[in-house]
Structures are given as C-alpha cells and as structure tokens.
Design a protein around this motif. Structure first.
Motif, PDB file in Angstrom:
ATOM      1  N   ASP A  84       5.053  44.328   4.725  1.00 16.88           N
ATOM      2  CA  ASP A  84       5.245  42.929   4.219  1.00 16.88           C
ATOM      3  C   ASP A  84       4.795  41.869   6.093  1.00 16.88           C
ATOM      4  O   ASP A  84       4.061  42.650   6.465  1.00 16.88           O
ATOM      5  CB  ASP A  84       6.515  43.734   4.293  1.00 16.88           C
ATOM      6  CG  ASP A  84       7.693  42.129   3.338  1.00 16.88           C
ATOM      7  OD1 ASP A  84       7.612  41.117   3.658  1.00 16.88           O
ATOM      8  OD2 ASP A  84       7.978  43.031   2.626  1.00 16.88           O
ATOM      9  N   ARG A  85       5.614  41.004   5.871  1.00 16.13           N
ATOM     10  CA  ARG A  85       5.241  39.784   6.306  1.00 16.13           C
ATOM     11  C   ARG A  85       5.508  40.015   7.718  1.00 16.13           C
ATOM     12  O   ARG A  85       4.513  39.373   8.984  1.00 16.13           O
ATOM     13  CB  ARG A  85       6.577  38.161   6.357  1.00 16.13           C
ATOM     14  CG  ARG A  85       8.078  39.153   6.121  1.00 16.13           C
ATOM     15  CD  ARG A  85       8.556  37.993   5.473  1.00 16.13           C
ATOM     16  NE  ARG A  85       8.560  38.365   4.293  1.00 16.13           N
ATOM     17  CZ  ARG A  85       9.102  37.589   3.433  1.00 16.13           C
ATOM     18  NH1 ARG A  85       9.689  36.559   4.112  1.00 16.13           N
ATOM     19  NH2 ARG A  85       8.994  38.719   2.287  1.00 16.13           N
ATOM     20  N   LEU A  86       5.875  41.322   8.363  1.00 15.75           N
ATOM     21  CA  LEU A  86       6.013  40.945  10.056  1.00 15.75           C
ATOM     22  C   LEU A  86       5.628  41.569  10.195  1.00 15.75           C
ATOM     23  O   LEU A  86       4.616  41.621  11.352  1.00 15.75           O
ATOM     24  CB  LEU A  86       7.243  41.037  10.436  1.00 15.75           C
ATOM     25  CG  LEU A  86       8.650  40.512  10.113  1.00 15.75           C
ATOM     26  CD1 LEU A  86       9.887  40.514  10.994  1.00 15.75           C
ATOM     27  CD2 LEU A  86       8.116  39.102  11.542  1.00 15.75           C
ATOM     28  N   VAL A  87       5.446  43.257   9.997  1.00 16.36           N
ATOM     29  CA  VAL A  87       4.292  44.709  10.087  1.00 16.36           C
ATOM     30  C   VAL A  87       2.971  44.145   9.957  1.00 16.36           C
ATOM     31  O   VAL A  87       1.714  44.363  10.670  1.00 16.36           O
ATOM     32  CB  VAL A  87       4.969  45.900   9.905  1.00 16.36           C
ATOM     33  CG1 VAL A  87       4.681  46.682  10.708  1.00 16.36           C
ATOM     34  CG2 VAL A  87       6.253  45.678  10.217  1.00 16.36           C
ATOM     35  N   ALA A  88       3.059  43.532   8.653  1.00 14.52           N
ATOM     36  CA  ALA A  88       1.349  43.178   8.842  1.00 14.52           C
ATOM     37  C   ALA A  88       0.804  43.056   9.518  1.00 14.52           C
ATOM     38  O   ALA A  88      -0.191  43.442   9.854  1.00 14.52           O
ATOM     39  CB  ALA A  88       1.689  43.418   7.158  1.00 14.52           C
ATOM     40  N   CYS A 104       5.813  41.041  17.809  1.00 14.65           N
ATOM     41  CA  CYS A 104       6.637  41.524  18.175  1.00 14.65           C
ATOM     42  C   CYS A 104       7.489  41.594  18.561  1.00 14.65           C
ATOM     43  O   CYS A 104       9.110  42.123  18.261  1.00 14.65           O
ATOM     44  CB  CYS A 104       6.099  42.907  19.026  1.00 14.65           C
ATOM     45  SG  CYS A 104       4.974  44.004  18.640  1.00 14.65           S
ATOM     46  N   THR A 105       8.117  40.285  19.142  1.00  9.09           N
ATOM     47  CA  THR A 105       8.983  39.543  19.066  1.00  9.09           C
ATOM     48  C   THR A 105      10.368  39.688  18.076  1.00  9.09           C
ATOM     49  O   THR A 105      11.734  40.036  17.979  1.00  9.09           O
ATOM     50  CB  THR A 105       9.567  38.846  20.072  1.00  9.09           C
ATOM     51  OG1 THR A 105       8.842  38.594  21.550  1.00  9.09           O
ATOM     52  CG2 THR A 105      10.846  37.846  20.132  1.00  9.09           C
ATOM     53  N   ALA A 106       9.541  38.801  16.831  1.00 10.07           N
ATOM     54  CA  ALA A 106       9.921  38.799  15.608  1.00 10.07           C
ATOM     55  C   ALA A 106      10.579  40.681  15.211  1.00 10.07           C
ATOM     56  O   ALA A 106      12.181  40.193  14.857  1.00 10.07           O
ATOM     57  CB  ALA A 106       9.886  37.948  14.986  1.00 10.07           C
ATOM     58  N   ILE A 107       9.850  41.598  15.486  1.00 15.30           N
ATOM     59  CA  ILE A 107      10.386  42.695  14.933  1.00 15.30           C
ATOM     60  C   ILE A 107      11.371  43.044  15.318  1.00 15.30           C
ATOM     61  O   ILE A 107      12.345  43.872  15.445  1.00 15.30           O
ATOM     62  CB  ILE A 107       8.754  43.381  14.803  1.00 15.30           C
ATOM     63  CG1 ILE A 107       8.301  42.865  13.603  1.00 15.30           C
ATOM     64  CG2 ILE A 107       9.685  44.891  14.686  1.00 15.30           C
ATOM     65  CD1 ILE A 107       6.588  44.120  14.505  1.00 15.30           C
ATOM     66  N   ALA A 108      11.591  42.701  17.265  1.00 13.81           N
ATOM     67  CA  ALA A 108      12.339  43.272  17.377  1.00 13.81           C
ATOM     68  C   ALA A 108      13.762  43.180  17.096  1.00 13.81           C
ATOM     69  O   ALA A 108      14.815  43.302  17.285  1.00 13.81           O
ATOM     70  CB  ALA A 108      12.440  43.039  19.044  1.00 13.81           C
ATOM     71  N   ALA A 109      13.791  41.662  16.875  1.00 13.01           N
ATOM     72  CA  ALA A 109      14.782  40.866  17.117  1.00 13.01           C
ATOM     73  C   ALA A 109      15.659  41.540  15.753  1.00 13.01           C
ATOM     74  O   ALA A 109      16.463  41.505  15.055  1.00 13.01           O
ATOM     75  CB  ALA A 109      15.043  38.891  16.833  1.00 13.01           C
TER      76      ALA A 109
END
Length: 159
Positions: A84-88, A104-109
């Motif tokens: 999906d949109r963050l991890v891919a 990675c900042t967005a994933i952590a958030a």
C-alpha cells in the motif's frame, strides 16, 4: 500528512498539510515517493511526477475541502500493508538505496494513530500495547525485524 497532523492535534488534512512542522516533511515525502515512481515506472517522467505531486499538495492544502483526519487516516493497518501507499514506496526506496526518511516518519506517525471509532486503529493500538512497536511494524509490513525500514520506523516511533 494525516498521521503527522493527528500527532500535532490538527483536525483536517489541510490544517496538517499547512502546519509549519508538517509541511516540510510532507514535501520531503512527496520527493521521496516521486523518486521511486520515476525510477520504477519509466513511462512517467520526472516532470509529469512533479506536476502530479504539486497538484496533490495543492489539493490537500485546500482549506475548503474540509477533509477530516479521521477519514483520511482511517484503516491504518491497510495503509501500512507492504503493497500500500506508505510501505510499498519505502521498500522500493530501500532496495534502490534511496532516501526514505520522510516515508519512515509517516509510517512511524501512522503507528501512533488512535481513533476509537476506527476498528483498525483500535486493533493497531492493541497490538502495539501487547507486542511492542517493532514486532508490529515487522508483522504488518511483512519485513524482517532487522530490516532497515523496521529499525528506522521503530526508532522514529519512540520519539
């Protein structure tokens, strides 16, 4: 922007996207994703991707859309899935040796997202409380616990 905005107490995506602490991260995120897109999809030129990213930024910064963070941030488990949109794009950037700090900042958030009206957000928080962030990141993203994305996101999650 939604997950970063949630952490800053914003209510709409426009508030988040124009927040002075979030806007630079959002712009860096768009640059990182744009680099991945243009390197993996040669039919998309850097110029075309820049136009798309700019239009996306303008759209989410539009205060008249009044799009709630609850709507934009809903279903965090799905949005943290490996395709999906963050991890891919993070996985592709890591494979390319590219920059993925903002991704990675967005994933952590996203891991901090808590909304009692969103079953996936409730489940995410339950899993983190039960197993810890690093294990949950690895499980959701289907990456090994030692993967650079998992370790980076786990460290960013702590801060």
């Amino acid at each position: 922007a939604a997950y970063l905005g949630f952490r800053r107490g914003c209510h709409t995506i426009a508030d988040a996207a124009t927040h002075p602490d979030i806007e630079p991260v959002l712009q860096a995120f768009l640059r990182e994703v744009s680099t991945v897109v243009t390197s993996h999809y040669p039919s998309i030129t850097p110029e075309q991707q820049d136009v798309f990213a700019h239009k996306t930024l303008l759209r989410i910064q539009n205060p008249y859309l009044n799009d709630s963070l609850a709507r934009v941030g809903r279903e965090p488990l799905r949005k943290l899935a490996p395709h999906d949109r963050l991890v891919a794009p993070a996985i592709l950037a890591a494979k390319d040796g590219g920059t993925l700090t903002a991704i990675c900042t967005a994933i952590a958030a996203a891991l901090h997202y808590s909304n009692p009206d969103d079953p996936q957000a409730v489940e995410l928080q339950r899993l983190i409380a039960q197993h810890g962030a690093r294990k949950v990141i690895a499980d959701i993203t289907e990456l090994p616990r030692e993967h650079s994305i998992v370790t980076t996101v786990a460290e960013l999650y702590k801060n």
